[in-house]
Design an enzyme around this catalytic site. Structure first.
Site, mmCIF file in Angstrom:
data_model
loop_
_atom_site.group_PDB
_atom_site.id
_atom_site.type_symbol
_atom_site.label_atom_id
_atom_site.label_comp_id
_atom_site.label_asym_id
_atom_site.label_seq_id
_atom_site.Cartn_x
_atom_site.Cartn_y
_atom_site.Cartn_z
ATOM 1 N N SER A 65 0.831 -1.211 0.000
ATOM 2 C CA SER A 65 0.000 0.000 0.000
ATOM 3 C C SER A 65 0.866 1.263 0.000
ATOM 4 O O SER A 65 2.015 1.246 0.442
ATOM 5 C CB SER A 65 -0.892 0.020 1.238
ATOM 6 O OG SER A 65 -1.676 -1.146 1.293
HETATM 7 N N1 SAH Z 1 -0.595 -4.963 4.117
HETATM 8 C C1 SAH Z 1 0.013 -5.236 2.832
HETATM 9 C C2 SAH Z 1 -0.906 -4.846 1.696
HETATM 10 C C3 SAH Z 1 -0.840 -5.859 0.608
HETATM 11 S S1 SAH Z 1 -2.115 -5.731 -0.616
HETATM 12 C C4 SAH Z 1 1.362 -4.547 2.725
HETATM 13 O O1 SAH Z 1 1.687 -3.716 3.572
HETATM 14 O O2 SAH Z 1 2.129 -4.874 1.812
HETATM 15 C C5 SAH Z 1 -3.408 -6.716 0.085
HETATM 16 C C6 SAH Z 1 -3.119 -8.173 0.318
HETATM 17 O O3 SAH Z 1 -4.344 -8.798 0.713
HETATM 18 C C7 SAH Z 1 -2.634 -8.971 -0.902
HETATM 19 O O4 SAH Z 1 -1.388 -9.544 -0.590
HETATM 20 C C8 SAH Z 1 -3.710 -10.034 -1.112
HETATM 21 O O5 SAH Z 1 -3.196 -11.274 -1.555
HETATM 22 C C9 SAH Z 1 -4.325 -10.146 0.278
HETATM 23 N N2 SAH Z 1 -5.692 -10.691 0.340
HETATM 24 C C10 SAH Z 1 -6.727 -10.484 -0.500
HETATM 25 N N3 SAH Z 1 -7.831 -11.162 -0.094
HETATM 26 C C11 SAH Z 1 -7.475 -11.816 1.058
HETATM 27 C C12 SAH Z 1 -8.144 -12.694 1.963
HETATM 28 N N4 SAH Z 1 -9.422 -13.073 1.779
HETATM 29 N N5 SAH Z 1 -7.461 -13.161 3.022
HETATM 30 C C13 SAH Z 1 -6.170 -12.826 3.234
HETATM 31 N N6 SAH Z 1 -5.468 -12.013 2.419
HETATM 32 C C14 SAH Z 1 -6.103 -11.507 1.347
#
Ligand code: SAH
Length: 217
Positions: A65
């Site tokens: 993000s």
């Molecule tokens: N907090 C992360 C943001 C990554 S983007 C950071 O700081 O890098 C959001 C993430 O949510 C992705 O890696 C995606 O694979 C995950 N995601 C999407 N749906 C999900 C679910 N149902 N359960 C767990 N993770 C999920």
């Protein structure tokens, strides 16, 4: 462990100033952002973007993000040391590390195996102890519930009922809510008597929250 040079620190200080100018006022959050080497959480091809206020590819079609978004979600969480925090969407592990810096006991779920493995390694290298699991965030992590705080870092098409159940009365969820290209950042507070009160804090863009875990790419 990846090097954290004076140049990195300088770039990070400037980024934090930018984030503060955008309206993040929580000094503990700003301090955590100043401390964590964000470049350690990015694939080497994207290092030059580590201290630019934008989302960056981390593989598996996902992004880390925007630093501002991480800061705002962290501020909205109102974390106090020792709180149990559930994160949905470990991704790169960067947001996880910020939550650790704020003194939270972090439990984080990721549905893409390859990202979970990467984040686990980076967090260990950086000396953070969060509990990570390969799973579906829609189901939460009942074994460790209830949580004081829940942060969802992907766009939730609906409010997952399991997560509402796993929140402690008096607790708070921070969730980008909605489908499509734009989401509303929503806080949901559970009163001591078990009522839910929501509030909106601007619009953001997140990758979607998807059902079921995935071992492929
Ligand atoms: N907090 C992360 C943001 C990554 S983007 C950071 O700081 O890098 C959001 C993430 O949510 C992705 O890696 C995606 O694979 C995950 N995601 C999407 N749906 C999900 C679910 N149902 N359960 C767990 N993770 C999920």
């Amino acid at each position: 462990m990846i090097e954290d040079t004076y140049r990195h620190k300088g770039l990070r200080n400037n980024l934090v100033k930018e984030i503060a100018a955008l309206g993040v006022t929580d000094q503990k959050v700003l301090e955590a952002l100043r401390k964590v080497p964000r470049h350690a959480f990015l694939p080497s091809a994207f290092l030059q973007y580590a201290y630019v206020n934008k989302a960056v590819n981390i593989g598996a079609g996902q992004t880390i993000s925007h630093p501002y978004t991480v800061a705002l979600q962290s501020q909205l969480l109102r974390i106090e040391p020792g709180m149990k925090v559930l994160e949905v969407g470990t991704g790169s592990g960067y947001q996880t590390s910020i939550l650790c810096e704020l003194g939270a006991k972090v439990y984080s779920i990721e549905r893409k195996r390859v990202l979970l493995v990467g984040a686990n390694q980076i967090l260990a290298d950086q000396g953070y102890t969060a509990k990570l699991t390969f799973g579906d965030g829609f189901k939460g992590w009942p074994a460790y519930a209830p949580f004081d705080r829940i942060i969802i870092t992907c766009a939730a098409p609906r409010l997952p009922e399991e997560l509402m159940i796993q929140l402690r009365p008096g607790g708070r969820i921070v969730v980008p809510y909605g489908e499509g290209s734009v989401q509303e950042m929503m806080t949901i507070d559970e009163t001591e008597s078990g009522e839910f009160v929501s509030e909106i804090h601007g619009t953001f863009t997140f990758v979607p929250m998807l059902e079921k875990r995935s071992s492929i790419g």
